[in-house]
Design a protein around this motif. Structure first.
Motif, PDB file in Angstrom:
ATOM      1  N   SER A 223       0.778  -1.517  -0.077  1.00  0.00           N
ATOM      2  CA  SER A 223      -0.359  -0.666   0.123  1.00  0.00           C
ATOM      3  C   SER A 223       0.794   1.445  -0.085  1.00  0.00           C
TER       4      SER A 223
ATOM      5  N   GLN B 191       0.775   5.960  -0.768  1.00  0.00           N
ATOM      6  CA  GLN B 191       0.033   6.931  -0.984  1.00  0.00           C
ATOM      7  C   GLN B 191       0.047   7.598  -2.382  1.00  0.00           C
ATOM      8  N   ALA B 192      -0.571   8.218  -3.264  1.00  0.00           N
ATOM      9  CA  ALA B 192      -0.258   8.514  -4.464  1.00  0.00           C
ATOM     10  C   ALA B 192       0.451   9.523  -4.244  1.00  0.00           C
TER      11      ALA B 192
ATOM     12  N   THR C 246      -4.038   6.158  -8.219  1.00  0.00           N
ATOM     13  CA  THR C 246      -5.041   5.589  -7.787  1.00  0.00           C
ATOM     14  C   THR C 246      -5.557   4.137  -8.538  1.00  0.00           C
TER      15      THR C 246
ATOM     16  N   VAL D 257      -3.054   1.911  -3.840  1.00  0.00           N
ATOM     17  CA  VAL D 257      -2.690   3.217  -4.099  1.00  0.00           C
ATOM     18  C   VAL D 257      -3.961   4.268  -3.504  1.00  0.00           C
ATOM     19  N   SER D 258      -3.310   5.135  -2.101  1.00  0.00           N
ATOM     20  CA  SER D 258      -4.689   5.983  -2.034  1.00  0.00           C
ATOM     21  C   SER D 258      -4.296   7.467  -2.354  1.00  0.00           C
ATOM     22  N   SER D 259      -5.447   7.894  -1.768  1.00  0.00           N
ATOM     23  CA  SER D 259      -5.212   9.219  -2.048  1.00  0.00           C
ATOM     24  C   SER D 259      -5.012   9.442  -1.205  1.00  0.00           C
TER      25      SER D 259
END
Length: 118
Positions: free
Chosen positions: A11, A13-14, A88, A116-118
Motif C-alpha cells: 500500500s 499513497q498517490a 489511485t 494506491v490511496s489518495s
C-alpha cells in the motif's frame, strides 16, 4: 516445475513508488520475453509492460508510459517493474507472465496486490 513468484506489492499513497519483482524458475528465463499485467476488481486483465528476452526492447501501455519501467536480470532469473508517480487508478493485482514466441502468455504468476490511496 515452472514457477513465477511476484513480490514487492503493498500500500502506498498517490505519488509514491513501488518496485515489483518476479522470480522465475523451471524454464529458460533468458530465452523468453516477459511481461507484467494487472487486474483491478471488476475489470479485465490488461497488459502493463513487456520486455524482450535480451532486455533491449520494451513496450508499455499508454497509461503507464513515463512512470513505469520494466527491466530484467537474466543472471538472476528475475523480472522487475519500477513504478513511480503512482495513481489511485494503478490499484490492482499485478502479475508477471512468460511469453510464447507468438507473444501470448505461456506461464503466469499468482500476483501481488498494489493499492494506491489518495
Amino acid at each position: 516445475q515452472v514457477q513465477l513468484v511476484e513480490s514487492g506489492g503493498g500500500s502506498v499513497q498517490a505519488g509514491g513508488s513501488l518496485r515489483l519483482s518476479c522470480a522465475a524458475s523451471g524454464f529458460t528465463f533468458s530465452s523468453r520475453c516477459m511481461a507484467w499485467f494487472r487486474q483491478a476488481p471488476g475489470k479485465e486483465r490488461e497488459g502493463v509492460a513487456a520486455i524482450y528476452f535480451s532486455g533491449d526492447v520494451t513496450h508499455y501501455a499508454d497509461s503507464v508510459k513515463g512512470r513505469f519501467t520494466i527491466s530484467r536480470d537474466n543472471a538472476k532469473n528475475t523480472l522487475y517493474l519500477q513504478m513511480n508517480s503512482l495513481k489511485t487508478e494503478d490499484t490492482a493485482v499485478y502479475l508477471c507472465g512468460a511469453c510464447r514466441r507468438d507473444g501470448t502468455m505461456k506461464y503466469w504468476g499468482q500476483g501481488t496486490q498494489v493499492t494506491v490511496s489518495s
